[in-house]
Design a protein around this motif. Sequence first.
Motif, short mmCIF file in Angstrom:
data_model
loop_
_atom_site.label_atom_id
_atom_site.label_comp_id
_atom_site.label_asym_id
_atom_site.label_seq_id
_atom_site.Cartn_x
_atom_site.Cartn_y
_atom_site.Cartn_z
N ARG A 131 90.86 47.68 88.60
CA ARG A 131 90.76 46.28 89.04
C ARG A 131 91.19 46.19 90.50
O ARG A 131 91.93 47.04 90.99
N LEU A 132 90.72 45.17 91.17
CA LEU A 132 91.07 45.01 92.58
C LEU A 132 91.28 43.54 92.91
O LEU A 132 90.71 42.64 92.28
N ARG A 133 92.13 43.37 93.92
CA ARG A 133 92.43 42.03 94.43
C ARG A 133 92.01 41.99 95.90
O ARG A 133 92.49 42.79 96.71
N GLU A 134 91.11 41.08 96.21
CA GLU A 134 90.63 40.98 97.58
C GLU A 134 91.77 40.55 98.50
O GLU A 134 92.59 39.70 98.13
N ASN A 135 91.82 41.12 99.69
CA ASN A 135 92.83 40.69 100.66
C ASN A 135 92.66 39.19 100.95
O ASN A 135 91.53 38.73 101.15
N GLY A 136 93.76 38.49 100.94
CA GLY A 136 93.71 37.05 101.18
C GLY A 136 93.08 36.30 100.02
O GLY A 136 92.81 35.10 100.13
N ASP A 137 92.85 36.99 98.92
CA ASP A 137 92.22 36.37 97.74
C ASP A 137 90.92 35.67 98.09
O ASP A 137 90.56 34.65 97.49
N THR A 138 90.20 36.25 99.05
CA THR A 138 88.91 35.64 99.39
C THR A 138 87.77 36.63 99.17
O THR A 138 87.89 37.82 99.48
N THR A 139 86.68 36.12 98.66
CA THR A 139 85.50 36.95 98.39
C THR A 139 84.91 37.54 99.67
O THR A 139 84.16 38.50 99.62
N ALA A 164 86.54 39.03 101.97
CA ALA A 164 87.39 40.11 102.48
C ALA A 164 86.63 41.43 102.56
O ALA A 164 85.70 41.68 101.78
N VAL A 165 87.06 42.28 103.48
CA VAL A 165 86.47 43.62 103.57
C VAL A 165 87.52 44.68 103.20
O VAL A 165 87.31 45.87 103.43
N ALA A 166 88.63 44.25 102.61
CA ALA A 166 89.65 45.19 102.15
C ALA A 166 90.33 44.59 100.92
O ALA A 166 90.26 43.39 100.67
N TYR A 194 79.95 48.28 93.97
CA TYR A 194 79.40 47.51 95.10
C TYR A 194 79.78 46.03 94.98
O TYR A 194 80.06 45.53 93.88
N LYS A 195 79.74 45.35 96.11
CA LYS A 195 79.71 43.89 96.06
C LYS A 195 78.72 43.39 97.10
O LYS A 195 78.57 43.97 98.18
N PHE A 196 78.03 42.34 96.73
CA PHE A 196 77.14 41.65 97.65
C PHE A 196 77.81 40.34 98.02
O PHE A 196 78.25 39.59 97.12
N VAL A 197 77.94 40.08 99.32
CA VAL A 197 78.49 38.80 99.76
C VAL A 197 77.37 38.01 100.40
O VAL A 197 76.74 38.45 101.36
#
Length: 825
Positions: free
Chosen positions: A629-637, A639-641, A485-488
């Motif tokens: 490991r994962l890299r957020e799209n656009g390197d932004t927290t 992101a939804v992908a 999970y992630k909480f934004v």
Amino acid sequence: MTDSTFLYDDGDIDTNRSANGHLNDLIAQRYSRRQTLRGGLSAMTTAVFGGVLLAGCDDETITSEPVKVSAGSAVATTAGKTVTLQGTANTGAQSIGWVQVSGPSVTLSGTSGTTATFIAPAVSTATPLVFRFTGVGAAGDSATADTTVTVSPATLDFAAVAKNRNDLVTVPAGYTVTVLYRLGDPINASTPAYANDGTDTNFAARAGDHHDGMSFFGLAATGTSRDPAGSTRGLLVLNHENITESYLHARGQTTTGGVRPEAEAIKEIEAHGVSVIEVTRGASAWSYVQASALNRRITPNTPMAFNGPARGHALLRTLYSKDGTQGRGTINNCANGTMPWGTYATAEENWAGYFRRDRGDAAVRIAAGQAKENASLSRYGISEGRAGNYGWTTVTPSDPSSTVFRKWNATAVADAVADGTADFRHEPFQYGWIVEIDPYNPQSTPRKRTALGRMNHEGVEPSRMVAGVRPAFYMGDDAQNEYIYKFVSSTPWSASDANAADRLAVGDKYLDAGTLYVAKFNADGSGQWLALTFGSGPLTSGNATCPFADQADVLINARIAADLLGATPMDRPEWTAVNPANGEMYCTLTNNSSRSPARTDAANPRSYVDPRTDGRSNSAGNVNGHVIRLRENGDTTEAVAFTWDVYAFGSGSDLNKDNINLSGLDDSNDFSSPDGLWFSLPTNVAGQGASPVMWLQTDDGAFTDVTNNQMLAAIPGRVGDGGTKTVNNATPAGTSTATTRVGKAPGATLKRFLVGPKECEITGITSTPDGKALFVNIQHPGENGGPDNITSNWPASQGGTAASGTRPRSATIVITRQDGGLVGI
Ligand code: FEO
Ligand code: CA
Ligand code: CA
């Protein structure tokens, strides 16, 4: 003669060969002595030469020789190393000093002497740094010399520790282990030392058991106020996840007649929770401060507050908390999170096991119109017929009004009011949360942050904090086939909040409102974050599986919501960690015995048989675990992908490299069941630059025929630095193929740093901001033994041979480099 010419020099007048001391010799002697007193030279020479030596000189002047200096030869080093610059100057130099001329800026110590030192900075490629040594003569004349220090990126600069099954913590040559804080150690002046024979009491004033997740919070060197950079004095906050009950009592647990004695249950309950202890670095070693006013134990009895959307919700109402806003206690605190504003977050993991639920409970709830609670309890593992860990509900309390034992019985009382305010049917809904603690305020009430969802929380890792961007908090739900999970947060980050005085209010700001997401991993290496938002998709009141009432209901039943959204079931998500260099998130997937070949997928691709060599039967499934490991799209927290790959697959080095040992592990780095995961702090070089150090800890039962549990250091690459691999799976349950994404084989960038004592788990890691003291927890050494079968004597064995019969104790250790440098590089 001018004021600035002190020394006599007329070319060559040394014609006097008598035994008397010659004026030049006298001057040279005086001057030489004075050379050691640089800085005060001018004033000194004025007084001495003017008053004594020059009295007989009349017209002759005394001048210095020309200043000559050397800066030493060029050297090469790696990031994180302490570099010593060594200059030399002749007697003509009356003041000297070092400055940096070029290259990444460093902090020089000792700039006004011949020797200066600095810590080589993080670099992404070999980088020259130029330093200048200057000498200034009495007449203001000067000379300079430059030297070049070429710094290359950090390496794991230690010899890999060999796998072993010794009853010791083994670390590389050049490092020291100090045992800091052991089970039972007293945390105030009035509590006696731990006898460690099962007779000790009052664990609310002692270190608890099963040390786990841990954070360091700096204190000012001379006071008790917060100093985020403090590296010689601080608060160590750590979880006490569970207990090794056999060693807590003189003869193990008493269960006569199926009833637990009150005194034993009190010890067991209080040995859970969290410790806050002050620690200091002395002249020779670190120690904890037994009498510090900042020391605190938080236990399963400590009052808590609920925050976020579920605060006051009907499902949180109990006899203790009739309005559902208050709670009591935290339990099975596994991993943790260090919040950037100076608080500690603790994660409630296997809390469900402590609850009793008698047969017939479901029928009572159905009769009360609360059938949905049965589905929820079942999804969280609280089935009917459970006695609850350690049988605490069987205690008859000496104070009949006490509910500290009874609250662990979730069975609905048939004739009680159905809203839960007359019994503890809702107590299980009060657990499974992330709990925030202000370590600097022992009087503060911890806050359960319901916006982050309810699950078997392993830990909570904040993302990088970027001003104006909503931060993310990454979490694993540790059970077989559960989710990541992630909480934004709803609130964009404001840097000034990092140093706010009311830290829990900052927690309110960032942790009480936002969006909880669950991860779906696709076969093509992409992934989505699916929002657990009431009213969207299947998460509505009309859902046939679970008619959700509101957002609080979604959060309380996060697992059910995630099921409905189609999240990817993972191989037991444990710790999460964020690479401070690039924001990529790593998550350990420790193992999964229920991952059959038919259930493999790209992100959980292995199912195989792991051969044992110690007579125990072979295990099947994903036996050794992996690190995704994962890299957020656009390197932004926000992101939804994302894109993903597997950093490394656990395996013995001898196993099949095509289907099991997919990361090519060798004798120096093979591991099994990754669990603890942490990046070095960006406040020191080990956590800076393009390739910070990552630490990986194991909680393994499959590789223990080869080695005790261990900790490795890594300098990982990036998502996508490897390629795809197709795995052929085979177990007695069947066969399958799965194509996965695996990172570049780590090779020498992954290396074993520590092996623990017998029957322990390595878990919990933090450091001082300067990176020179690494704190690590050793959990449950000798866990398979008991009073009559003591299977480990650690930590007593760390200092040599322990006295026979010495019981093992979970403990925090400190690892330091003998040369005082940064740990690991
Ligand atoms: Fe407490 Fe999942 O380890
Ligand atoms: Ca763990
Ligand atoms: Ca574990």
